[in-house]
Design an enzyme around this catalytic site. Structure first.
Site, PDB file in Angstrom:
ATOM      1  N   CYS A 121       0.845  -1.199   0.000  1.00 26.69           N
ATOM      2  CA  CYS A 121       0.000   0.000   0.000  1.00 26.69           C
ATOM      3  C   CYS A 121       0.880   1.250   0.000  1.00 26.69           C
ATOM      4  O   CYS A 121       2.035   1.214   0.364  1.00 26.69           O
ATOM      5  CB  CYS A 121      -0.825   0.034   1.285  1.00 26.69           C
ATOM      6  SG  CYS A 121      -2.385  -0.780   1.061  1.00 26.69           S
ATOM      7  N   ARG A 126       7.258   2.826   4.600  1.00 25.30           N
ATOM      8  CA  ARG A 126       7.236   1.400   4.979  1.00 25.30           C
ATOM      9  C   ARG A 126       8.601   0.735   4.747  1.00 25.30           C
ATOM     10  O   ARG A 126       8.727  -0.246   4.043  1.00 25.30           O
ATOM     11  CB  ARG A 126       6.121   0.671   4.231  1.00 25.30           C
ATOM     12  CG  ARG A 126       4.782   1.333   4.523  1.00 25.30           C
ATOM     13  CD  ARG A 126       3.615   0.518   4.122  1.00 25.30           C
ATOM     14  NE  ARG A 126       3.385  -0.572   5.075  1.00 25.30           N
ATOM     15  CZ  ARG A 126       2.326  -1.374   4.952  1.00 25.30           C
ATOM     16  NH1 ARG A 126       1.514  -1.225   3.969  1.00 25.30           N
ATOM     17  NH2 ARG A 126       2.134  -2.341   5.812  1.00 25.30           N
ATOM     18  N   ARG A 430      -8.038  -6.040  -2.568  1.00 27.74           N
ATOM     19  CA  ARG A 430      -6.812  -6.610  -1.995  1.00 27.74           C
ATOM     20  C   ARG A 430      -7.076  -7.164  -0.605  1.00 27.74           C
ATOM     21  O   ARG A 430      -6.436  -8.108  -0.171  1.00 27.74           O
ATOM     22  CB  ARG A 430      -5.713  -5.545  -1.892  1.00 27.74           C
ATOM     23  CG  ARG A 430      -5.161  -5.123  -3.228  1.00 27.74           C
ATOM     24  CD  ARG A 430      -4.056  -4.105  -3.074  1.00 27.74           C
ATOM     25  NE  ARG A 430      -3.012  -4.590  -2.182  1.00 27.74           N
ATOM     26  CZ  ARG A 430      -1.912  -3.891  -1.909  1.00 27.74           C
ATOM     27  NH1 ARG A 430      -1.759  -2.698  -2.438  1.00 27.74           N
ATOM     28  NH2 ARG A 430      -0.985  -4.370  -1.116  1.00 27.74           N
TER      29      ARG A 430
HETATM   30  C1  EPZ Z   1       1.206  -4.732   9.683  1.00 31.12           C
HETATM   31  O1  EPZ Z   1       1.995  -3.849   8.927  1.00 31.12           O
HETATM   32  C2  EPZ Z   1      -0.110  -4.893   8.942  1.00 31.12           C
HETATM   33  N1  EPZ Z   1       0.152  -5.467   7.628  1.00 31.12           N
HETATM   34  C3  EPZ Z   1      -0.786  -3.529   8.807  1.00 31.12           C
HETATM   35  O2  EPZ Z   1      -2.025  -3.709   8.125  1.00 31.12           O
HETATM   36  C4  EPZ Z   1      -1.052  -3.002  10.210  1.00 31.12           C
HETATM   37  O3  EPZ Z   1      -1.658  -1.728  10.110  1.00 31.12           O
HETATM   38  C5  EPZ Z   1       0.269  -2.901  10.967  1.00 31.12           C
HETATM   39  O4  EPZ Z   1       0.943  -4.170  10.971  1.00 31.12           O
HETATM   40  C6  EPZ Z   1       0.058  -2.487  12.412  1.00 31.12           C
HETATM   41  O5  EPZ Z   1      -0.629  -3.515  13.097  1.00 31.12           O
HETATM   42  C7  EPZ Z   1       0.326  -6.812   7.531  1.00 31.12           C
HETATM   43  O6  EPZ Z   1       0.311  -7.548   8.501  1.00 31.12           O
HETATM   44  C8  EPZ Z   1       0.546  -7.338   6.136  1.00 31.12           C
HETATM   45  P1  EPZ Z   1       4.771  -2.389  11.405  1.00 31.12           P
HETATM   46  P2  EPZ Z   1       3.582  -3.724   9.225  1.00 31.12           P
HETATM   47  O7  EPZ Z   1       6.008  -3.071  10.914  1.00 31.12           O
HETATM   48  O8  EPZ Z   1       4.113  -4.966   9.786  1.00 31.12           O
HETATM   49  C9  EPZ Z   1       7.472   1.414  10.459  1.00 31.12           C
HETATM   50  C10 EPZ Z   1      -3.563  -3.337   6.376  1.00 31.12           C
HETATM   51  O9  EPZ Z   1      -4.208  -2.417   5.865  1.00 31.12           O
HETATM   52  N2  EPZ Z   1       8.552   0.468  10.213  1.00 31.12           N
HETATM   53  O10 EPZ Z   1       4.276  -2.696  12.770  1.00 31.12           O
HETATM   54  O11 EPZ Z   1       4.205  -3.154   8.004  1.00 31.12           O
HETATM   55  C11 EPZ Z   1       6.307   1.222   9.499  1.00 31.12           C
HETATM   56  O12 EPZ Z   1       6.541   1.934   8.299  1.00 31.12           O
HETATM   57  C12 EPZ Z   1      -2.129  -3.120   6.810  1.00 31.12           C
HETATM   58  O13 EPZ Z   1      -4.011  -4.502   6.541  1.00 31.12           O
HETATM   59  C13 EPZ Z   1       9.814   0.962   9.916  1.00 31.12           C
HETATM   60  O14 EPZ Z   1      10.045   2.158   9.873  1.00 31.12           O
HETATM   61  O15 EPZ Z   1       3.569  -2.619  10.383  1.00 31.12           O
HETATM   62  C14 EPZ Z   1       5.149   1.789  10.277  1.00 31.12           C
HETATM   63  O16 EPZ Z   1       5.145   3.188  10.144  1.00 31.12           O
HETATM   64  C15 EPZ Z   1      -1.763  -1.664   6.773  1.00 31.12           C
HETATM   65  N3  EPZ Z   1      10.815   0.069   9.655  1.00 31.12           N
HETATM   66  C16 EPZ Z   1       5.493   1.393  11.711  1.00 31.12           C
HETATM   67  O17 EPZ Z   1       6.902   1.165  11.740  1.00 31.12           O
HETATM   68  C17 EPZ Z   1      10.606  -1.286   9.700  1.00 31.12           C
HETATM   69  O18 EPZ Z   1      11.553  -2.047   9.469  1.00 31.12           O
HETATM   70  C18 EPZ Z   1       4.775   0.144  12.197  1.00 31.12           C
HETATM   71  O19 EPZ Z   1       5.012  -0.821  11.201  1.00 31.12           O
HETATM   72  C19 EPZ Z   1       9.314  -1.764  10.020  1.00 31.12           C
HETATM   73  C20 EPZ Z   1       8.301  -0.877  10.281  1.00 31.12           C
END
Ligand code: EPZ
Length: 449
Positions: A121, A126, A430
């Site tokens: 997305c 990300r 999706r």
């Molecule tokens: C998961 O995303 C989910 N996606 C998201 O759902 C959900 O909103 C999110 O977790 C929070 O629960 C899936 O499981 C496929 P994070 P994820 O790593 O794992 C930053 C939906 O619509 N970050 O906890 O990507 C990141 O950019 C989606 O179903 C870094 O900077 O979330 C975000 O701002 C959207 N570096 C924050 O941390 C990294 O290496 C939290 O991300 C990893 C993350």
């Protein structure tokens, strides 16, 4: 789901009433299907939602020489025995955010893996810096080849070593990647400052039924790896989608209707239920689900999204459109992702009174889950909105920016008088299974074109 224009036409203004059965959780399905490649025999998964992200993932798995096929509408067989490629092609990887999770099965099988920088997305940058660090903690050398845009990973030894590691900032998929790496490591790993989202518990359950020994201990997870993973059950059935529930709850409340959301339990969405009760929305917890109904004027609210347990970032879009119907000024402060208000410009087209504002933050790095390069960065970011209601929304021509924004825009179109066109139906597909059929069963005048 044939569609030439990749759009929905919605005639809104009518309360949506009836009941829907939640589908399986997208954010569980995507991970357990990848984990299925860690096993020594085929595994069948049930309650898998038939959504576009799953189709893309299954294409990707088949492109690696392994087998992924639908046995019935919502059950998928994964057989990793014939896995033969250690490199993921750019086309497939660009289509799904979780492509980097293949590091686990590819490193376990081949000791090396090449995976392009992930797509997904368009909600913020990300990055995967936290995922790269966890790979390194498990004795994996990772370099980024800026010519090809690929991450190239190689085991330092012959097997994945156990790790003791604390995430600087928690990450949902990063925690799941760590669990998959540790599940076949030769020893015990302890990972701390992990994500607490319940979707992760399905992955833990699957691996605990397959020879690994995994337990949560406060904000840590202890994982004893197995020499091989063999699923002891017949089939593995995943949980319902607790992000789908607030979406349909908002369809019901925003259109002044009454919707029974089947399959969800109070525990899964506690903070959402609390928020609905606080604004005067009707909530009735029943044995097989939760009923959301409009019972009179809605009060405004102040919401800040947080990691679990709390008000989830995936719920804030459907909440925002509901707040356009509440009396007074509501605020939403998004702290997990940057750039998660793609729906605001679309709701403004329908007459919604929404403006961005800069919240007063004392400690930015503590407040936000995303990486902050410098304080100035935040000045230009749009992390909070103010919504003034109630506003009678009118119809419009709308564009979907990301999955949850798409659902938000659909809710607005169902609430607005007149006929709206929503382009980008495939982005909604999706993550939401059969959304137009479910909405039609609730009385919505929606058709795919
Ligand atoms: C998961 O995303 C989910 N996606 C998201 O759902 C959900 O909103 C999110 O977790 C929070 O629960 C899936 O499981 C496929 P994070 P994820 O790593 O794992 C930053 C939906 O619509 N970050 O906890 O990507 C990141 O950019 C989606 O179903 C870094 O900077 O979330 C975000 O701002 C959207 N570096 C924050 O941390 C990294 O290496 C939290 O991300 C990893 C993350």
């Amino acid at each position: 789901m044939e569609s030439t224009e990749d759009a929905f036409i919605v005639r809104g203004g009518k309360p949506l009433k009836g009941q829907i059965q939640l589908s399986g959780a997208k954010n569980v399905a995507l991970k357990v299907l990848i984990a299925g490649l860690l096993f020594d025999k085929p595994v069948t998964f049930k309650n898998i939602p038939h959504i576009k992200d799953i189709d893309e993932l299954m294409h990707l798995i088949n492109s690696l020489g392994a087998k992924a096929e639908f046995l019935e509408p919502n059950s998928v067989l994964i057989d990793g025995q014939s896995l033969s490629q250690d490199t993921i092609d750019l086309l497939h990887a660009s289509r799904i955010r979780v492509s980097f999770m293949f590091f686990a099965p590819l490193l376990h099988r081949f000791g090396r893996a090449k995976i392009p920088n992930p797509g997904g997305c368009r909600i913020g940058a990300r990055p995967i810096d936290r995922h790269i660090k966890i790979l390194q903690a498990f004795g994996v050398d990772v370099i980024y080849n800026s010519e090809t845009g690929y991450y190239e990973a190689k085991l330092q030894g012959t097997v994945i070593k156990p790790a003791t590691y604390t995430f600087e900032k928690s990450t949902h998929t990063g925690t799941e990647l760590a669990i998959m790496l540790a599940a076949l490591a030769d020893g015990e790993s302890v990972i701390s400052n992990v994500a607490l989202e319940p979707e992760i518990d399905d992955l833990i359950k699957l691996l605990n039924q397959s020879g690994a020994t995994i337990s949560r201990e406060n904000d840590s997870i202890r994982i004893k790896g197995a020499s091989k993973l063999h699923f002891s059950g017949e089939v593995f059935t995943i949980s319902v989608d607790r992000n789908e529930a607030p979406t349909y709850a908002s369809f019901g409340l925003t259109t002044r209707g009454d919707i029974m959301v089947k399959g969800i339990t109070e525990q899964d969405i506690k903070y959402f239920l609390e928020a609905v009760r606080n604004i005067g929305g009707g909530v009735e917890v029943e044995a097989d689900g939760i009923r959301f109904y409009y019972k009179g004027e809605l009060k405004s609210s102040e919401i800040t999204t947080t990691v679990h347990p709390g008000f989830m970032t995936d719920w804030q879009g459907p909440w925002a459109v509901l707040m356009t119907q509440a009396n007074g000024v509501s605020t939403i402060h998004e702290t997990i992702f940057e750039n998660r208000f793609g729906y605001v410009s679309e709701l403004q087209k329908l007459g919604a009174n929404i403006e961005f504002y800069q919240p007063d933050i004392t400690n930015q790095s503590e407040t936000y889950q995303f990486n902050i390069e410098n304080e100035e960065q935040l000045e230009s970011m749009q992390q909070a909105i103010r919504i003034t209601g109630p506003t009678k929304l009118h119809n419009g021509v709308l564009d979907v920016k990301d999955l949850r924004a798409g659902a938000t825009i659909l809710i607005a179109a169902c609430s607005a008088d007149g006929e709206s066109v929503i382009s980008g139906a495939s982005i909604i597909d999706r993550g939401y299974e059969d959304i137009e059929r479910k909405l039609q069963s609730l009385g919505a005048a929606i058709k795919r074109v």
